[in-house]
Design a protein around this motif. Structure first.
Motif, PDB file in Angstrom:
ATOM      1  N   VAL A 275       0.842  -1.208   0.000  1.00 47.92           N
ATOM      2  CA  VAL A 275       0.000   0.000   0.000  1.00 47.92           C
ATOM      3  C   VAL A 275       0.872   1.251   0.000  1.00 47.92           C
ATOM      4  CG1 VAL A 275      -1.633   1.369   1.367  1.00 47.92           C
ATOM      5  CG2 VAL A 275      -2.002  -1.080   1.075  1.00 47.92           C
ATOM      6  N   LEU A 276       1.917   1.247   0.842  1.00 44.40           N
ATOM      7  CA  LEU A 276       2.817   2.400   0.898  1.00 44.40           C
ATOM      8  C   LEU A 276       3.532   2.615  -0.435  1.00 44.40           C
ATOM      9  CD1 LEU A 276       4.395   1.959   4.465  1.00 44.40           C
ATOM     10  CD2 LEU A 276       2.853   3.787   3.707  1.00 44.40           C
TER      11      LEU A 276
ATOM     12  N   SER B 282       2.363   1.757  -3.378  1.00 46.53           N
ATOM     13  CA  SER B 282       1.349   2.276  -4.299  1.00 46.53           C
ATOM     14  C   SER B 282       1.147   3.777  -4.098  1.00 46.53           C
ATOM     15  CB  SER B 282       0.015   1.546  -4.103  1.00 46.53           C
ATOM     16  OG  SER B 282       0.160   0.164  -4.330  1.00 46.53           O
ATOM     17  N   LEU B 283       1.027   4.178  -2.828  1.00 41.77           N
ATOM     18  CA  LEU B 283       0.845   5.599  -2.514  1.00 41.77           C
ATOM     19  C   LEU B 283       2.067   6.415  -2.934  1.00 41.77           C
ATOM     20  CD1 LEU B 283      -0.816   5.340   1.036  1.00 41.77           C
ATOM     21  CD2 LEU B 283      -1.928   6.010  -1.105  1.00 41.77           C
TER      22      LEU B 283
ATOM     23  N   ILE C 110       1.837   6.915  -6.701  1.00 44.08           N
ATOM     24  CA  ILE C 110       0.780   7.884  -7.041  1.00 44.08           C
ATOM     25  C   ILE C 110       1.263   9.299  -6.738  1.00 44.08           C
ATOM     26  CG2 ILE C 110      -1.540   8.697  -6.444  1.00 44.08           C
ATOM     27  CD1 ILE C 110      -2.289   5.739  -5.955  1.00 44.08           C
ATOM     28  N   LEU C 111       1.959   9.469  -5.592  1.00 47.48           N
ATOM     29  CA  LEU C 111       2.535  10.771  -5.252  1.00 47.48           C
ATOM     30  C   LEU C 111       3.560  11.182  -6.310  1.00 47.48           C
ATOM     31  CD1 LEU C 111       3.005  13.160  -3.319  1.00 47.48           C
ATOM     32  CD2 LEU C 111       4.652  11.723  -2.084  1.00 47.48           C
TER      33      LEU C 111
END
Length: 304
Positions: free
Chosen positions: A11-12, A14-15, A18-19
């Protein structure tokens, strides 16, 4: 507990990607807004010089791991990186930031074709279909009727497509060589080489460096954004996150920079797109998604 930890890391990652895509998306606005003051190749040289100096200070003693293999691979991938940013920034000078953002992401479609001779494995049929859809989208987004019955593409769009080729080569060879390397150290070498190649090429393309313009507060802010956020932070994030997720899913997240680029260009630069151009963007993004979903399924099968 181990599965929960893996999920959290995923998840981290992925984030983080995206950032990265969001920062790159806004960078198209910053570049377009600064080109009236700072020429394109000098802009590339300055941003990567800032990134190389700051990252070099952060790494410090970790650079002791450098050896001949690191340097050779870093030079090759750094030249691809520098070529990509030089052609992209020149392209942005002759086209809109929104089109520049979307045409850049064609590298996602090109990657399977560049991996083909290296792995001696022909891409699946759907990759060829995706490439055809992407080409159709590119035509709708970039081709223009000059009134003489001929469809033409402006210089900026051509340079942006060339940058996609360089980006694809950069990703393919960084992924191929970066598995047994410290990705941050390899990134630093790439920054140094990209900066050096831009400084060498700049006088031939841009002429004299407008030193007097570089002292303006707005220009300093723009160069720091491009050097620290868009170059240093984004490439470190990308290279680290690629270690913790499938490359297909990672490239899909990164391709969101085109969406962010169009959104930010519309908001901040008041750029307008015709219905045909919007359809072209949708086709390109559809093609990218199709190609990524296929490679994602293949990776899962190979890992099973």
């Amino acid at each position: 507990m181990k599965n929960i930890a893996v999920k959290k890391i995923s998840v981290l990652a992925s984030l983080g990607l995206i950032l990265t895509a969001a920062i790159w998306g806004f960078a198209f606005v910053v570049v377009k807004d600064s080109l009236d003051v700072v020429p394109p190749v000098y802009m590339t040289a300055i941003r990567f010089s800032i990134a190389a100096v700051v990252l070099g200070i952060v790494l410090n003693k970790r650079l002791a791991v450098l050896d001949k293999k690191y340097v050779i691979q870093g030079i090759i991938t750094g030249l691809f990186l520098g070529g990509g940013y030089i052609t992209q920034t020149i392209g942005c000078n002759f086209t809109t930031a929104g089109k520049n953002a979307f045409l850049t992401t064609v590298y996602v479609i090109l990657i399977p074709f560049f991996v083909w001779p290296l792995n001696k494995k022909r891409p699946e049929l759907i990759v060829f279909i995706s490439a055809f859809i992407a080409l159709t989208g590119i035509g709708m987004l970039a081709l223009r009727n000059e009134g003489n019955g001929l469809l033409t593409m402006n210089f900026g769009d051509v340079m942006t497509l060339v940058c996609g080729v360089f980006y694809a080569l950069h990703i393919v060879f960084t992924a191929r060589w970066g598995q047994d390397k410290n990705p941050v150290v390899l990134t630093w070498i790439q920054f140094v080489v990209a900066a050096a190649s831009a400084w060498i090429f700049a006088p031939f393309w841009d002429g004299r460096l407008p030193v007097e313009a570089l002292g303006a507060g707005k220009v300093i802010g723009s160069m720091l954004y491009l050097g620290i956020l868009s170059s240093l932070v984004c490439f470190v994030l990308q290279n680290v996150c690629l270690k913790y997720m499938e490359s297909s899913l990672a490239s899909l997240f990164l391709s969101l920079e085109s969406v962010f680029g169009v959104i930010f260009s519309t908001i901040f630069l008041k750029e307008k797109m015709t219905v045909i151009m919007i359809i072209g963007c949708v086709l390109i993004f559809t093609a990218i998604t199709m190609a990524d979903q296929l490679s994602g399924r293949k990776e899962k099968k190979e890992q099973a």
